[in-house]
Write a protein that holds these residues in place. Structure first.
Motif, PDB file in Angstrom:
ATOM      1  N   HIS A 127       0.839  -1.203   0.000  1.00 12.09           N
ATOM      2  CA  HIS A 127       0.000   0.000   0.000  1.00 12.09           C
ATOM      3  C   HIS A 127       0.879   1.261   0.000  1.00 12.09           C
ATOM      4  CE1 HIS A 127      -3.413   2.582   1.011  1.00 12.09           C
ATOM      5  NE2 HIS A 127      -2.724   3.060   2.025  1.00 12.09           N
ATOM      6  N   MET A 128       1.918   1.253   0.820  1.00 12.83           N
ATOM      7  CA  MET A 128       2.840   2.383   0.872  1.00 12.83           C
ATOM      8  C   MET A 128       3.559   2.553  -0.471  1.00 12.83           C
ATOM      9  SD  MET A 128       5.996   2.996   3.525  1.00 12.83           S
ATOM     10  CE  MET A 128       7.082   4.414   3.361  1.00 12.83           C
ATOM     11  N   GLY A 129       3.945   1.418  -1.070  1.00 19.68           N
ATOM     12  CA  GLY A 129       4.605   1.473  -2.370  1.00 19.68           C
ATOM     13  C   GLY A 129       3.720   2.079  -3.437  1.00 19.68           C
ATOM     14  N   LYS A 130       2.435   1.722  -3.404  1.00 16.93           N
ATOM     15  CA  LYS A 130       1.498   2.290  -4.387  1.00 16.93           C
ATOM     16  C   LYS A 130       1.288   3.781  -4.162  1.00 16.93           C
ATOM     17  CE  LYS A 130      -0.958  -2.030  -5.335  1.00 16.93           C
ATOM     18  NZ  LYS A 130      -2.216  -2.798  -5.212  1.00 16.93           N
ATOM     19  N   MET A 131       1.297   4.204  -2.889  1.00 16.57           N
ATOM     20  CA  MET A 131       1.182   5.634  -2.595  1.00 16.57           C
ATOM     21  C   MET A 131       2.392   6.395  -3.134  1.00 16.57           C
ATOM     22  SD  MET A 131      -0.337   5.682   1.311  1.00 16.57           S
ATOM     23  CE  MET A 131      -0.253   7.473   1.427  1.00 16.57           C
ATOM     24  N   ALA A 132       3.595   5.823  -2.911  1.00 17.05           N
ATOM     25  CA  ALA A 132       4.824   6.463  -3.391  1.00 17.05           C
ATOM     26  C   ALA A 132       4.845   6.516  -4.918  1.00 17.05           C
ATOM     27  CB  ALA A 132       6.042   5.710  -2.857  1.00 17.05           C
ATOM     28  N   LEU A 133       4.397   5.422  -5.557  1.00 11.79           N
ATOM     29  CA  LEU A 133       4.350   5.364  -7.015  1.00 11.79           C
ATOM     30  C   LEU A 133       3.390   6.411  -7.571  1.00 11.79           C
ATOM     31  CD1 LEU A 133       5.024   3.981  -9.723  1.00 11.79           C
ATOM     32  CD2 LEU A 133       3.194   2.334  -9.232  1.00 11.79           C
ATOM     33  N   ASN A 190       0.682  14.453  -0.090  1.00 15.46           N
ATOM     34  CA  ASN A 190       0.866  13.001  -0.188  1.00 15.46           C
ATOM     35  C   ASN A 190       2.174  12.563   0.457  1.00 15.46           C
ATOM     36  OD1 ASN A 190      -1.527  12.804  -1.597  1.00 15.46           O
ATOM     37  ND2 ASN A 190      -0.566  12.712  -3.609  1.00 15.46           N
ATOM     38  N   GLU A 191       3.214  13.380   0.295  1.00 16.70           N
ATOM     39  CA  GLU A 191       4.503  13.045   0.888  1.00 16.70           C
ATOM     40  C   GLU A 191       4.409  13.034   2.413  1.00 16.70           C
ATOM     41  OE1 GLU A 191       8.396  12.311   1.969  1.00 16.70           O
ATOM     42  OE2 GLU A 191       7.183  11.762   0.226  1.00 16.70           O
ATOM     43  N   THR A 192       3.633  13.948   2.973  1.00 15.46           N
ATOM     44  CA  THR A 192       3.430  13.959   4.436  1.00 15.46           C
ATOM     45  C   THR A 192       2.745  12.674   4.886  1.00 15.46           C
ATOM     46  OG1 THR A 192       3.225  16.371   4.427  1.00 15.46           O
ATOM     47  CG2 THR A 192       2.354  15.214   6.348  1.00 15.46           C
ATOM     48  N   GLU A 193       1.737  12.224   4.110  1.00 16.93           N
ATOM     49  CA  GLU A 193       1.035  10.984   4.453  1.00 16.93           C
ATOM     50  C   GLU A 193       1.960   9.776   4.345  1.00 16.93           C
ATOM     51  OE1 GLU A 193      -2.529  10.527   2.208  1.00 16.93           O
ATOM     52  OE2 GLU A 193      -3.557  12.209   3.173  1.00 16.93           O
ATOM     53  N   ILE A 194       2.847   9.772   3.366  1.00 15.49           N
ATOM     54  CA  ILE A 194       3.806   8.675   3.215  1.00 15.49           C
ATOM     55  C   ILE A 194       4.741   8.639   4.420  1.00 15.49           C
ATOM     56  CG2 ILE A 194       5.775   7.837   1.854  1.00 15.49           C
ATOM     57  CD1 ILE A 194       4.290   8.916  -0.648  1.00 15.49           C
ATOM     58  N   ASP A 195       5.175   9.808   4.887  1.00 13.15           N
ATOM     59  CA  ASP A 195       6.051   9.867   6.065  1.00 13.15           C
ATOM     60  C   ASP A 195       5.338   9.339   7.309  1.00 13.15           C
ATOM     61  OD1 ASP A 195       8.137  10.909   4.611  1.00 13.15           O
ATOM     62  OD2 ASP A 195       7.692  13.002   5.120  1.00 13.15           O
ATOM     63  N   ILE A 196       4.052   9.687   7.463  1.00 11.70           N
ATOM     64  CA  ILE A 196       3.270   9.201   8.609  1.00 11.70           C
ATOM     65  C   ILE A 196       3.127   7.687   8.538  1.00 11.70           C
ATOM     66  CG2 ILE A 196       0.968   9.206   9.664  1.00 11.70           C
ATOM     67  CD1 ILE A 196       0.721  12.155   8.759  1.00 11.70           C
ATOM     68  N   SER A 247      12.459  -2.254   3.016  1.00 11.83           N
ATOM     69  CA  SER A 247      11.587  -1.834   1.914  1.00 11.83           C
ATOM     70  C   SER A 247      10.908  -0.505   2.201  1.00 11.83           C
ATOM     71  CB  SER A 247      10.518  -2.905   1.634  1.00 11.83           C
ATOM     72  OG  SER A 247      11.105  -4.100   1.171  1.00 11.83           O
ATOM     73  N   ILE A 248      10.364  -0.357   3.433  1.00 12.11           N
ATOM     74  CA  ILE A 248       9.669   0.902   3.730  1.00 12.11           C
ATOM     75  C   ILE A 248      10.643   2.074   3.756  1.00 12.11           C
ATOM     76  CG2 ILE A 248       7.744  -0.189   4.932  1.00 12.11           C
ATOM     77  CD1 ILE A 248       9.010   0.561   7.573  1.00 12.11           C
ATOM     78  N   SER A 249      11.900   1.797   4.126  1.00 13.73           N
ATOM     79  CA  SER A 249      12.917   2.852   4.084  1.00 13.73           C
ATOM     80  C   SER A 249      13.167   3.287   2.645  1.00 13.73           C
ATOM     81  CB  SER A 249      14.209   2.353   4.731  1.00 13.73           C
ATOM     82  OG  SER A 249      15.222   3.340   4.640  1.00 13.73           O
ATOM     83  N   ASP A 250      13.281   2.303   1.746  1.00 11.85           N
ATOM     84  CA  ASP A 250      13.503   2.623   0.333  1.00 11.85           C
ATOM     85  C   ASP A 250      12.300   3.335  -0.276  1.00 11.85           C
ATOM     86  OD1 ASP A 250      16.134   1.618  -0.825  1.00 11.85           O
ATOM     87  OD2 ASP A 250      15.505  -0.145   0.293  1.00 11.85           O
ATOM     88  N   LEU A 251      11.108   2.872   0.059  1.00 13.95           N
ATOM     89  CA  LEU A 251       9.902   3.497  -0.493  1.00 13.95           C
ATOM     90  C   LEU A 251       9.713   4.918   0.033  1.00 13.95           C
ATOM     91  CD1 LEU A 251       7.494   0.420  -0.295  1.00 13.95           C
ATOM     92  CD2 LEU A 251       8.458   1.436  -2.366  1.00 13.95           C
ATOM     93  N   GLU A 252      10.100   5.133   1.284  1.00 14.62           N
ATOM     94  CA  GLU A 252      10.030   6.493   1.838  1.00 14.62           C
ATOM     95  C   GLU A 252      10.984   7.415   1.093  1.00 14.62           C
ATOM     96  OE1 GLU A 252      10.817   9.963   4.165  1.00 14.62           O
ATOM     97  OE2 GLU A 252      12.299   8.359   3.869  1.00 14.62           O
ATOM     98  N   ARG A 253      12.140   6.881   0.704  1.00 20.16           N
ATOM     99  CA  ARG A 253      13.110   7.675  -0.062  1.00 20.16           C
ATOM    100  C   ARG A 253      12.579   7.963  -1.475  1.00 20.16           C
ATOM    101  NH1 ARG A 253      15.584  10.956   1.192  1.00 20.16           N
ATOM    102  NH2 ARG A 253      17.377  10.734  -0.193  1.00 20.16           N
ATOM    103  N   VAL A 254      11.850   7.007  -2.052  1.00 18.05           N
ATOM    104  CA  VAL A 254      11.205   7.266  -3.355  1.00 18.05           C
ATOM    105  C   VAL A 254      10.258   8.451  -3.216  1.00 18.05           C
ATOM    106  CG1 VAL A 254       9.565   6.365  -5.062  1.00 18.05           C
ATOM    107  CG2 VAL A 254      11.408   4.902  -4.229  1.00 18.05           C
ATOM    108  N   GLY A 255       9.495   8.465  -2.120  1.00 19.91           N
ATOM    109  CA  GLY A 255       8.596   9.591  -1.863  1.00 19.91           C
ATOM    110  C   GLY A 255       9.346  10.904  -1.715  1.00 19.91           C
TER     111      GLY A 255
END
Length: 555
Positions: A363-369, A393-399, A430-438
């Motif tokens: 779900h987080m990955g789809k948000m970042a994408l 959206n970036e704020t929500e990804i960080d949360i 993975s969540i660390s990498d996806l957060e960096r994508v965001g």
């Protein structure tokens, strides 16, 4: 109180403890050995309600807990994987699957001639074998087998202790009076069964206790039936608790479970009351553990057959109980439902808790994408009106990153096998990498904002170059998220190809851009932003490659 009574009480409580602990570690061992297969079974459920019933029964038979299965169902409904109509079938199947332990317990009621077939006869040997596996085996599979063996053995040793402690007092008047009162009053009998089950949160365990008392011949038929009906209602408590704080549909799934069991209890309770009035000799006769197993199975199968055609009506009724909110609140709830409801009660099932973690990382990955696509459209198509949405959206990804980190820390402390522990570690990465994508997507939006504020623009060549490399970077993230979701090797290979493509393009475009700058074909200020964008896109593809690599490591 003389020492004999005290010894019997201690034996009964000790037997009860061994029985409950044996059930717990047996179910835990089953979950570890089954891994994510249980959750994959649930994902197979389609609109074929018969298949849903079968899967629900199978999973519950493995877990020895209808409560664990219904908690999983509530979680999948909350995550949007199952709809309510599909959930009905699984819930019906869970009630059938929970009868398996009752049949295991009833084997102890076999006569002396069949003593060698009674679980209580070979239970100590099973514990010994399990202990040997745990102490001397270095292989994880054999250790899990040992854990399951010890659970099964303790379950039956506990039953032997309980029945042995009650046996000397079967002629005591208190037993006859207690069960006579419960037999005469259906409501009281059902309430007792529901209360005991709600307290220990396991209908399987409470049925086992009832069967143990029945082995001593102190339980009347009508009292046993009313208590069993109540036990089925009490089993709904776990699902009701797990639905607290979840979406509207998840709450409805738990209401369906309660409605289903309550309907059956009312119908069978009325039927038994009529029989007891017409044939008091049958109602007041004693009942053994085998007969309780027969009734328990008959009740759940018949209840399923009665309500199987009315799944849509059950869904509609749950909608009347858990009503729609107002339009404004509905919109708010929809938005909230986009973020995960990481309910800690699902930790009762470690395998499912891990699966929920996987789903929410996806779900987080789809948000970042989605935010990456939005940021590139702002940058390349001048959709400046979407800038605020990118930042929001970036704020929500960080949360979400923070919530998932806290959640995975708790999952990591659960009873998991080695493969699952590796998966938890990979989810952290993975969540660390996806957060960096965001973060990089936000950088792209900030670059677009800078260009707008300073009246800068790229050349046509520069725009085309950025479209090409951003398409490859977005594709890499897309396939990485798909790999995390489905575990497909083809997606992993695509990520690797696209990451190589981005690296090559970034190097070529950097060299060409520097050449254009040297020929004064580009604005130097815009040129710095261009190079920064290339760097961000290259880093995005690197993070996508990392995410796919974790999945490959698990495969």
């Amino acid at each position: 109180m003389n020492i004999g009574y005290l010894e019997s009480i201690f034996s009964f409580l000790g037997g009860l403890g061994m029985f409950l602990y044996g059930m717990s570690i047996m179910g835990d061992g089953m979950q570890k050995s089954a891994g994510s297969k249980l959750n994959k079974f649930l994902r197979m459920v389609t609109d074929n309600r018969l298949l849903a019933v079968g899967l629900g029964a199978l999973i519950t038979a493995i877990l020895h807990s209808s409560g664990a299965t219904t908690v999983m169902v509530v979680g999948f409904v909350n995550a949007g994987i199952l709809n309510l109509t599909q959930a009905v079938g699984v819930i019906m199947g869970a009630n059938i699957g929970t009868t398996i332990t009752a049949w295991m317990v009833s084997l102890n009621s076999l006569g002396d001639a069949m003593k060698v077939l009674q679980p209580s006869f070979f239970a100590p040997l099973v514990v010994a074998i399990g202990a040997a596996f745990l102490m001397f085996s270095k292989k994880k599979k054999e250790s899990l087998a040992g854990e399951i063996c010890i659970g099964v053995g303790l379950l039956f040793v506990g039953l032997t202790f309980m029945s042995g402690s009650v046996a000397p007092y079967t002629d005591a008047p208190i037993f006859a009076k207690a069960f006579a009162v419960l037999g005469r009053n259906p409501i009281l009998g059902i309430l007792v069964g529901a209360l005991v089950t709600a307290i220990i949160q396991s209908s399987t365990a409470s049925v086992g206790i009832l069967q143990t008392l029945a082995m001593s011949g102190v339980v009347s038929a009508n009292a046993a039936i009313y208590i069993t009906l109540g036990q089925n209602i009490g089993s709904c408590l776990t699902a009701l608790l797990s639905s607290a704080g979840t979406s509207r549909n998840a709450k409805r799934a738990s209401v369906i479970h309660l409605t289903f069991n309550s309907f059956g209890a009312i119908v069978f309770g009325i039927g038994m009351y009529i029989i007891s009035m017409m044939r008091p000799d049958i109602a007041q006769s004693s009942i053994n553990s085998f007969q309780i197993s027969v009734f328990h199975t008959f009740f759940n199968v018949t209840n399923t057959l009665l309500l199987f055609p009315f799944a849509k009506q059950l869904v509609a009724f749950s909608g009347l109980i858990v009503r729609e909110t107002g339009e404004e609140e509905a919109k708010k709830e929809t938005k909230e439902d986009e973020l995960p409801v990481l309910d800690e009660r699902i930790f009762k099932s470690p395998t499912f808790a891990l699966e929920v973690g996987v789903m929410e990382v996806v779900h987080m990955g789809k948000m970042a994408l989605a935010n990456l696509k939005l940021a590139t459209s702002v940058l390349l198509e001048n959709k400046y009106e979407c800038l605020d949405e990118v930042f929001k959206n970036e704020t929500e990804i960080d949360i979400l990153n923070k919530k998932l980190t806290e959640y995975l820390i708790k999952v990591n402390n659960l009873s998991l096998n080695e493969k699952q522990k590796v998966q938890v570690s990979n989810l952290f990465y993975s969540i660390s990498d996806l957060e960096r994508v965001g973060d990089h997507a936000e950088n792209l939006a900030e670059a677009a904002q800078y260009l707008k504020e300073h009246g800068l623009a790229f050349s046509e060549t520069g725009i085309e170059d950025l479209k090409e490399i951003s398409s490859a970077a977005i594709g890499a993230v897309d396939h990485a998220v798909a790999a995390r979701q489905d575990g497909g090797m083809e997606d992993i290979r695509q990520v690797s190809k696209l990451e190589d493509r981005v690296d090559t393009l970034e190097e070529e475009m950097r060299d060409k851009h520097i050449e254009r700058l040297s020929k004064n074909e580009c604005n130097p200020s815009a040129g710095v932003v261009f190079l920064d964008i290339l760097s961000n896109l290259e880093r995005i593809s690197d993070h996508a490659y990392n995410v796919a690599g974790y999945v490959k490591d698990e495969l």
